[in-house]
Structure formats: C-alpha cells, structure tokens
Design an enzyme around this catalytic site. Structure first.
Site, short mmCIF file in Angstrom:
data_model
loop_
_atom_site.label_atom_id
_atom_site.label_comp_id
_atom_site.label_asym_id
_atom_site.label_seq_id
_atom_site.Cartn_x
_atom_site.Cartn_y
_atom_site.Cartn_z
N CYS A 38 0.82 -1.22 0.00
CA CYS A 38 0.00 0.00 0.00
C CYS A 38 0.85 1.26 0.00
O CYS A 38 0.31 2.37 -0.08
CB CYS A 38 -0.96 0.00 1.18
N LYS A 49 4.32 3.18 6.85
CA LYS A 49 5.21 2.20 6.24
C LYS A 49 6.27 2.86 5.35
O LYS A 49 7.42 2.40 5.29
CB LYS A 49 4.40 1.18 5.45
#
Length: 323
Positions: free
Chosen positions: A111, A142
């Site tokens: 993602c 992330k």
C-alpha cells in the site's frame, strides 16, 4: 552464535519467520531466537524498547510487528494505525542502531505505492503520486519505515533492509468478520454460509478489483532470503534511496474470482452477490517482482492450494482464532 530478535512473532508473518528460524536452529545452525509478547514489551514505548535492546543485545532484528487490518479497520481507526506503526518503527529501528545491531529487516506493505500507478508496481514508483485514501495513514507509516532504514544506512553505514509484501494470507491469519483482510474474511463468510445452508454470500464492492496474494510461508522464505543476501549483492540490486524490495507472486485475480476459489474450497453451493455500495479500494494492485526474481527467489505456493491449506488451518483452530 547469532542472536535474532523477531518483533511480532505472534503475528501471521512473524510466526512463519519464527518457525523457519527455529527449524534452522533445530538443524544445528548456531542461532538464539529472542521474542517478546505485546504484554511483555510494548513496542510503542521508547524507554521499554531501549531497555530491552540493552538487556538482550541482539545481532539481527526482524521487524514484523505492526498494527494491521482491512479497509474497514483502516477507515475506522486511522489515528491508531498511523501512530502505532510510526512509534513501533521509530523505536525498534532507532534502538537497534543505538545498541549496535548489525542487520535489520523491516516488513512493509504494497500500500506504499500511489493509487494511480502503472501496473505491475515497480519499486521506483514510491512517492510518485497520491496514495489510496482508505489506507493512507498506514501507508505513510510504512513509507516512513523505509526511509528510516535508508537514512540510517546513508548516515551510519548500517545494513537495514526493507521488503514490501503483497497481500498475505495463511495459517495464523485474522478471521475477524469486520477487521480482517479480504481473503480470511471470505473464508470465514463462505464457511459460515455453507454451515447455515445459506442461498447466497455477499461480497464487498463490484468484485472487479484485482489483487495479488502470497502465502505467508512464501513470505517468510523470501524475507530470510533477502536478509541472508551478502551486503554487496543486496546493494548491487538496490539503491541508497530505493532500498526496498517487492515480494509477491507476480500474478493477480479479481475479487470475484477469489470468491469463487473460496467457494470451491469451502464447499458452499449457493450464489455470490456483489455489493457495489461498498468501496472497491484500488482497482488493481500487482507487484513487479522482477528484482527479487533476478536475485534468485520466486513464490512456490499456488493460490488455490494455499487457500485450501488456510481453510484447513481455520477449521482446526476455529476455537482459538481472533474474532
């Protein structure tokens, strides 16, 4: 002797990595495996992580700990997702450096790539466009983890690596009806529908989005493959500002095709109904895994085979699973 700390060993991926490392140790490799449950060590607590690193003095850290969930969970708890994941990454990566950890492997997520990105998604697509809104807070956390590893490598000469898996599934997954990812959610939904003799199962969205899936045992194997690469081999296949590596199967299916596979595996005999009032999310997410393939690793577990194995695990552990 090599001391390896696996952060997140009770999660699906961390558990699979732990099993592989334990098998190595049982076979005679000189490894000491270090783990802590969340109750024993809160990775969002900087002082606790610092004290743990000082006491345990690991040589290698595998950062598989994260707050994760599907579209519903990401939409409902965006603050929790960005805060918890940022804190986990900052604390573990910085304290690893502060306490002399030689090597670190961080697990991220596909993602991180923009919503409107060329398919399959290459590593150099990072930060080239707008993220998918439904999981943007998680994705930003992330991305920060990747950049932490890159920045420490550039400034301090550390050997910190990042792998970006596609959608993962397998034994140990979260089968919660609302907070799970699409595949375990479908397995549970079709199983319960088959048990109840239901006429139909409704799936979120149009069924048209395409997704790639990777069995968690393949992900564990790929993670250790990347971790074990000699530093010069790893650096020859990455760049200082592009040091993450995609991990996936290299193939995708539509959500409707996925539901049909789950239907076959679970033995459900009714019909599948789509619900286009629910969000589809990104229409396609397929990883370009050519970089990892060039280094010598490819996925080995087929999707329908993997679903059957996961369903068998679900049946055996139904009394203990989350949700």
């Amino acid at each position: 002797m090599t001391r390896i700390y696996i952060a997140g060993h009770r999660g699906m991926v961390g558990g699979a990595i732990l099993r592989r490392l334990q098998a190595r140790a049982d076979a005679g490799e000189d490894l000491t495996l270090v783990t802590r449950t969340h109750a024993e060590l809160d990775l969002t607590n900087q002082a606790a992580v610092a004290a743990f690193m000082a006491a345990e003095n690991p040589d290698v850290v595998i950062l598989a700990a994260a707050r994760v969930g599907g579209i519903h969970a990401n939409n409902t708890y965006p603050g929790d997702f960005i805060y918890d994941n940022l804190m986990i990454e900052c604390n573990v990566i910085h304290q690893a450096f502060a306490h002399g950890v030689r090597r670190l492997l961080q697990l991220g997520s596909s993602c991180i790539y923009p919503r409107a990105v060329a398919q399959p998604m290459r590593e150099d697509a990072l930060l080239t466009g707008v993220l998918e809104p439904t999981n943007e807070p998680y994705a930003i956390a992330k991305i920060a983890g990747i950049k932490l590893c890159e920045s420490y490598n550039r400034q301090h000469g550390t050997d910190y690596r990042s792998v970006m898996p596609t959608n993962l599934y397998g034994p140990g997954d979260n089968f919660h009806p609302e907070n799970s990812h699409v595949l375990p959610a479908l397995i549970r939904r079709f199983h319960e529908a088959a048990e109840a003799g239901a006429e139909s199962v409704t799936i979120w969205g149009s069924g048209k989005p395409r997704r790639e899936f990777l069995h968690v045992d393949d992900m564990a194997e790929a993670s250790l493959f990347v971790l074990d690469l000699p530093k010069d081999t790893y650096e020859a296949n990455t760049e200082p500002m592009l040091s993450h590596i995609n991990v996936g199967s290299g193939t995708d299916v539509s959500i409707l095709e996925l539901a049909q596979m789950v239907m076959r595996v679970t033995g459900f005999e009714g019909r599948i109904v789509t619900d286009p009032t629910k969000p589809d999310g990104t229409m396609r997410k397929l990883m370009d895994v050519s970089r990892l393939a060039d280094m010598g690793w490819r996925a080995g577990i087929g999707l329908e085979q993997g679903i059957a194995e996961t369903y068998a695990w679900f049946l055996e552990n139904r009394g203990d699973i989350r949700g």
